[in-house]
Design an enzyme around this catalytic site. Structure first.
Site, PDB file in Angstrom:
ATOM      1  N   GLU A  43      -2.932  -4.550  -2.865  1.00 22.05           N
ATOM      2  CA  GLU A  43      -3.824  -5.512  -3.913  1.00 22.05           C
ATOM      3  C   GLU A  43      -3.561  -5.052  -5.294  1.00 22.05           C
ATOM      4  O   GLU A  43      -3.350  -5.500  -6.092  1.00 22.05           O
ATOM      5  CB  GLU A  43      -5.145  -6.024  -3.573  1.00 22.05           C
ATOM      6  CG  GLU A  43      -5.101  -6.804  -2.297  1.00 22.05           C
ATOM      7  CD  GLU A  43      -5.187  -5.810  -0.552  1.00 22.05           C
ATOM      8  OE1 GLU A  43      -6.076  -6.361  -0.010  1.00 22.05           O
ATOM      9  OE2 GLU A  43      -5.067  -4.668  -0.969  1.00 22.05           O
TER      10      GLU A  43
ATOM     11  N   CYS B 127     -10.540  -3.208  -4.515  1.00 19.27           N
ATOM     12  CA  CYS B 127      -9.614  -4.214  -4.745  1.00 19.27           C
ATOM     13  C   CYS B 127     -10.262  -5.633  -5.059  1.00 19.27           C
ATOM     14  O   CYS B 127      -9.985  -6.207  -5.937  1.00 19.27           O
ATOM     15  CB  CYS B 127      -8.761  -4.500  -3.436  1.00 19.27           C
ATOM     16  SG  CYS B 127      -7.579  -3.238  -3.174  1.00 19.27           S
TER      17      CYS B 127
ATOM     18  N   ASN C 266       0.907  -1.130   0.046  1.00 20.37           N
ATOM     19  CA  ASN C 266       0.089   0.101   0.030  1.00 20.37           C
ATOM     20  C   ASN C 266       0.808   1.254   0.057  1.00 20.37           C
ATOM     21  O   ASN C 266       1.885   1.356   0.627  1.00 20.37           O
ATOM     22  CB  ASN C 266      -0.938   0.074   1.046  1.00 20.37           C
ATOM     23  CG  ASN C 266      -0.330  -0.010   2.595  1.00 20.37           C
ATOM     24  OD1 ASN C 266       0.563  -0.734   2.617  1.00 20.37           O
ATOM     25  ND2 ASN C 266      -0.908   0.661   3.367  1.00 20.37           N
TER      26      ASN C 266
END
Length: 167
Positions: free
Chosen positions: A74, A114, A61
């Site tokens: 992700e 995501c 992230n």
């Protein structure tokens, strides 16, 4: 009135119950948390995708003071995989997260955005992506994104290309 029941099955396993390939992918996701840029949330997330050609792609992230400008681990991972290896299906995706106390004890799940990207990744390759969610106490194994997003929105709800372009 009709009630609809959804049957969702998730395996809960220990690290020792994973096969070598799954353990390697979990380890790669855990290592990717170290590359997280999360000065605001202090919540580092890492993801690792195993591609059909055997390549493992990782991401983490990346936050920004203007919160919507960041991106999740992700999506970082899947967008990189799809852009660099467009002809290689994603076989498995592992996700790990840690905070100031260490790795989370219970697995976290991907956010809604995501999940939608995972759905499109599956659609693109025509096969499910096996999802491994890491927690110190246990690991959840999901057979595909439909387990996370059973009532999903996909291309089947959009008008056909001919209708959209007026041809």
């Amino acid at each position: 009135m009709k009630e609809i029941h959804l049957d969702i099955r998730i395996l809960s396993v220990s690290y020792d119950e994973l096969d070598d390939r799954e353990r390697a992918l979990i380890n790669a996701a855990k290592e990717a948390t170290a590359r997280s840029y999360s000065p605001y949330s202090k919540f580092a997330v890492g993801a690792a995708a195993l591609l059909a050609n055997g390549v493992t792609v990782t991401g983490s992230n990346q936050e920004n003071a203007a919160y919507p400008s960041g991106t999740c681990a992700e999506r970082t991972t899947l967008f990189y995989a799809n852009s660099q290896y467009p002809d290689q299906p994603v076989l498995m995706l592992a996700i790990a997260a840690r905070n100031a106390s260490g790795f989370v004890s219970t697995p976290i799940t991907p956010c809604g955005a995501c999940r939608q990207v995972l759905l499109e990744t599956e659609k693109r390759s025509g096969q499910p992506v096996r999802i491994l969610l890491y927690g110190e106490k246990n690991i959840y194994i999901l057979p595909g994104v439909k387990t996370l997003l059973p009532l999903s929105f996909g291309a089947e709800f959009l008008p056909a290309q001919e209708q959209a372009t007026g041809t």
